[in-house]
Design a protein around this motif. Structure first.
Motif, PDB file in Angstrom:
ATOM      1  N   SER A   1      -5.645  -1.792   8.310  1.00 31.37           N
ATOM      2  CA  SER A   1      -6.956  -2.684   8.434  1.00 31.37           C
ATOM      3  C   SER A   1      -7.680  -3.272   6.903  1.00 31.37           C
ATOM      4  O   SER A   1      -8.582  -3.944   6.748  1.00 31.37           O
ATOM      5  N   LEU A   2      -7.188  -2.655   5.745  1.00 29.97           N
ATOM      6  CA  LEU A   2      -7.575  -2.957   4.447  1.00 29.97           C
ATOM      7  C   LEU A   2      -6.725  -4.335   4.158  1.00 29.97           C
ATOM      8  O   LEU A   2      -6.927  -4.832   3.143  1.00 29.97           O
TER       9      LEU A   2
ATOM     10  N   ALA B   1      -5.869   7.072   0.815  1.00 31.76           N
ATOM     11  CA  ALA B   1      -6.198   8.498   1.710  1.00 31.76           C
ATOM     12  C   ALA B   1      -7.204   8.139   2.376  1.00 31.76           C
ATOM     13  O   ALA B   1      -8.363   8.235   2.297  1.00 31.76           O
ATOM     14  N   PRO B   2      -6.904   7.650   3.800  1.00 34.64           N
ATOM     15  CA  PRO B   2      -8.019   7.305   4.817  1.00 34.64           C
ATOM     16  C   PRO B   2      -9.189   8.431   4.888  1.00 34.64           C
ATOM     17  O   PRO B   2     -10.212   7.837   5.173  1.00 34.64           O
ATOM     18  N   ALA B   3      -8.812   9.689   4.799  1.00 33.74           N
ATOM     19  CA  ALA B   3      -9.743  10.574   5.212  1.00 33.74           C
ATOM     20  C   ALA B   3     -10.819  10.571   4.091  1.00 33.74           C
ATOM     21  O   ALA B   3     -11.961  11.245   4.337  1.00 33.74           O
TER      22      ALA B   3
ATOM     23  N   GLY C   1       0.737  -1.039  -0.160  1.00 37.55           N
ATOM     24  CA  GLY C   1       0.167   0.031   0.134  1.00 37.55           C
ATOM     25  C   GLY C   1       0.708   1.195  -0.042  1.00 37.55           C
ATOM     26  O   GLY C   1       1.949   1.362   0.468  1.00 37.55           O
ATOM     27  N   ILE C   2       0.119   2.264  -0.361  1.00 40.15           N
ATOM     28  CA  ILE C   2       0.924   3.571  -0.321  1.00 40.15           C
ATOM     29  C   ILE C   2       0.017   4.550   0.473  1.00 40.15           C
ATOM     30  O   ILE C   2      -1.126   4.710   0.378  1.00 40.15           O
ATOM     31  N   VAL C   3       0.794   5.471   1.424  1.00 38.58           N
ATOM     32  CA  VAL C   3       0.333   6.305   2.255  1.00 38.58           C
ATOM     33  C   VAL C   3       0.111   7.607   1.410  1.00 38.58           C
ATOM     34  O   VAL C   3       1.107   8.314   1.316  1.00 38.58           O
ATOM     35  N   GLY C   4      -1.352   8.053   1.275  1.00 37.15           N
ATOM     36  CA  GLY C   4      -1.609   9.241   0.416  1.00 37.15           C
ATOM     37  C   GLY C   4      -1.637   8.736  -1.037  1.00 37.15           C
ATOM     38  O   GLY C   4      -1.307   7.694  -1.396  1.00 37.15           O
ATOM     39  N   SER C   5      -1.967   9.928  -1.817  1.00 33.34           N
ATOM     40  CA  SER C   5      -1.987   9.446  -3.134  1.00 33.34           C
ATOM     41  C   SER C   5      -1.652  10.717  -3.987  1.00 33.34           C
ATOM     42  O   SER C   5      -1.671  11.892  -3.227  1.00 33.34           O
TER      43      SER C   5
ATOM     44  N   LYS D   1      -2.918   6.596  13.574  1.00 35.45           N
ATOM     45  CA  LYS D   1      -4.114   6.728  13.040  1.00 35.45           C
ATOM     46  C   LYS D   1      -4.377   6.063  11.349  1.00 35.45           C
ATOM     47  O   LYS D   1      -4.827   5.171  11.085  1.00 35.45           O
ATOM     48  N   GLU D   2      -3.747   6.851  10.603  1.00 32.74           N
ATOM     49  CA  GLU D   2      -3.554   6.645   9.281  1.00 32.74           C
ATOM     50  C   GLU D   2      -3.096   5.256   8.839  1.00 32.74           C
ATOM     51  O   GLU D   2      -3.502   4.666   8.003  1.00 32.74           O
TER      52      GLU D   2
END
Length: 617
Positions: free
Chosen positions: A104-105, A362-364, A82-86, A97-98
């Motif tokens: 969790s995915l 992007a979890p948000a 996975g990549i944090v952000g896009s 949290k992020e």
């Protein structure tokens, strides 16, 4: 490409030694027989003093592992990257949290940067970008990944271009046969691995990501006349040699982006398979889109590449896009069927050890597609129907079936879009800001190509237009009709979202989905009408002398303009256009959508600008 005749091997090796001597490079030869075959490494790119790994992979044979999914075995795969952000939402705090939400995915490996060509938020793209500030960021990210039990992978474009301008129309590559380039990346990659001892995986792009390769037909005095596979195999082996020297047992992953199908397969056959892996798009000729458009095993080049890799026990990671570049185009991520199908399609192919999300998390902004991804990882043996019911349950018993049907219409609308016309799809109604309005000049189709092996081969077969200034009216009609088909399906989804909003829970979320799809439906229909109105206006000019045919065509154009008024919500400008047409259609077709049929726009052939490349010491 391999020849197992010892006499022939010796003859080829001697010939290559003469070439290498003339080039001023050294060659390392291995003894004939056993695991150490007599093979002069391509153009002497690994020195005789460096140990060469045997051409045998050490990863488990795909399919030999336990098929039962666990938390560390997402969807039956060894890896989920996975990549944090896009690129469009560079939310890259790497907060607890992020990371928890991304984990969790089902993600068990994190890429250390977004690694996108535009460098969103100043993210690292090349080894050269790792200054003291970026090193500090990456140290923190590695610690965060370790805190949550996740491994890491670094992605770099190698070798970084010496110079580029005008959207890659002018490029000067750093030559992979140049000794100083080898020395530079031995130091940079080795230094990175020494500085980050917890990073066991490095992913390399050799095209794009500000990386590029010399052409055998270009001005480079070293590469001229030398086919790309012969040069690139040696360079990949060289990088892997650096990797093994500084991180024994680590894996060098390569993405054959912008490489032709034949070149890719040739390289996979010849590259040193030990501690080497591939990362592949689902399509050999397109982006990593979420739908199956001649992708996965129906893309014969992808199927063949995975077969060759599997035969050589080279692990393969397949890329998925769970959102369709969320935030980049108008489409929102409300098509959960695609998430399930992508995982299933990769799972069907022998040799896959993992999947990698292509665009980023992007979890948000997680939506139903993220919910589907999480549900798939939690229940890898569940049917599509079971998973859809699970993610629709929060909307309430009455609304859930409507939401499921709406998502299906969104998916069908995406599939109906004319993806095979041009790579530059944004201008077909998907650009941010599109709202269904359009100009009253004749419609055009933007198309593009780049000077890479892929664009000059298989991508020309994937797109109808790559470098075209004119096309048959039937092509324009085809695009207009397909766009309307797509829009009509999206509007069916809109109607269902409206009904669900009236009876369901999570109304705010339903409204968000409704507004998003309604916007894209209007934009796509508006673009369709521009295409069809352009053609209808020219049809009217064609039959202006025939009253019967004139009336038939004018009625068609009148209907399209009335549809345009409705699609744009009664916008004053288009209402005025309709009134003017109805008052005097003869005058209207002379003033609107009227081409200068005698004129052809001529552009400079920019490909003629080729920077020189002097011999580097």
């Amino acid at each position: 490409m391999k020849n197992n005749d010892p006499a022939k091997l010796a003859e080829e090796a001697e010939s290559r030694r003469g070439f290498l001597k003339a080039m001023g490079l050294s060659a390392a030869a291995l003894s004939i027989g056993g695991a150490m075959k007599n093979k002069v490494l391509n153009n002497g790119l690994i020195s005789a003093s460096e140990p060469v790994q045997p051409n045998v992979a050490t990863v488990p044979v795909p399919g030999s592992e336990d098929k039962k999914a666990t938390k560390s075995d997402p969807y039956g795969f060894k890896y989920f990257v996975g990549i944090v952000g896009s690129p469009s939402i560079p939310d890259i705090s790497w907060s607890d949290k992020e990371i928890k939400e991304i984990k969790s995915l089902g993600v068990n490996m994190l890429q250390l940067s977004i690694a996108w060509g535009g460098r969103p938020a100043g993210e690292v793209l090349n080894l050269e970008d790792l200054d003291s500030e970026q090193v500090k960021k990456w140290k923190f990210r590695v610690k965060q990944a370790q805190k949550f039990g996740l491994s890491t992978i670094a992605q770099f474009g190698i070798p970084k271009l010496l110079y580029t301008a005008n959207g890659y129309s002018i490029v000067q590559p750093a030559c992979i046969l140049a000794p100083d380039v080898r020395e530079k990346y031995s130091k940079l990659l080795g230094g990175f691995l020494d500085r980050f001892p917890a990073v066991d995986n490095v992913l390399v792009y050799t095209y794009d990501q500000d990386a590029w390769l010399c052409s055998e037909f270009g001005p480079c005095p070293r590469c001229s006349g030398i086919p790309l596979p012969e040069r690139l195999v040696g360079f990949l082996d060289f990088l892997n040699g650096v990797m093994q020297k500084h991180r024994p047992g680590g894996t060098l992953w390569w993405k054959p982006w912008e490489i032709s199908n034949g070149e890719t397969i040739t390289i996979v056959k010849e590259v040193n398979a030990s501690h080497f892996g591939l990362v592949l798009n689902s399509s050999s000729a397109n982006e990593a889109y979420p739908f199956n458009d001649r992708a996965f095993k129906s893309d014969l080049a992808i199927k063949r590449t995975v077969q060759v890799a599997s035969d050589r026990k080279i692990p393969v990671i397949g890329e998925i896009d769970y959102t369709l570049y969320k935030g980049y185009y108008l489409f929102g991520d409300y098509f959960p069927r695609f998430v399930y199908e992508q995982l299933q399609n990769w799972k069907e192919m022998n040799g896959l050890v993992g999947v990698k999300e292509y665009f980023g998390f992007a979890p948000a902004n997680f939506s139903v597609n993220a919910a589907m991804l999480k549900a798939c990882m939690r229940s890898p043996n569940a049917t599509l129907e079971q998973l859809l019911q699970e993610i629709a349950e929060p909307y309430g018993k009455k609304a859930a079936p409507m939401m499921i049907d709406a998502w299906e219409y969104v998916a069908r609308g995406v599939e109906a879009f004319p993806w095979d016309v041009t790579y530059l799809i944004g201008q077909l109604g998907l650009n941010k800001g599109d709202n269904g309005s359009h100009s009253w000049d004749p419609v055009t189709i933007a198309n593009g190509t780049w000077n890479t092996p892929a664009w000059k081969t298989n991508r020309r077969a994937n797109f109808m237009m790559t470098k075209d200034s004119k096309a048959h009216p039937w092509l324009f009609e085809d695009v207009g009709l397909q766009l309307e088909d797509s829009a009509s399906l999206l509007f069916k989804a809109v109607d269902l979202f409206k009904k669900a909003k009236d009876v369901g829970r999570n109304v705010t979320d339903i409204k968000l989905q409704l507004d998003s799809i309604q916007t894209v439906a209007r934009a796509v229909r508006g673009k369709s009408l521009h295409f069809l109105e352009t053609l209808a206006a020219q049809d009217a000019r064609l039959v202006g002398y025939d009253p019967k045919q004139w009336r038939i065509v004018v009625n068609r154009l009148d209907g399209l303009l009335e549809k345009d008024v409705a699609n744009q919500g009664g916008n004053a400008d288009v209402v005025k256009k309709l009134q003017e047409f109805q008052n005097d259609p003869h005058k209207w077709i002379q003033e609107n959508l009227n081409p200068l049929a005698y004129q052809t726009i001529c552009n400079v052939d920019w490909s003629k600008y080729v920077p020189y490349q002097s011999v580097q010491p």
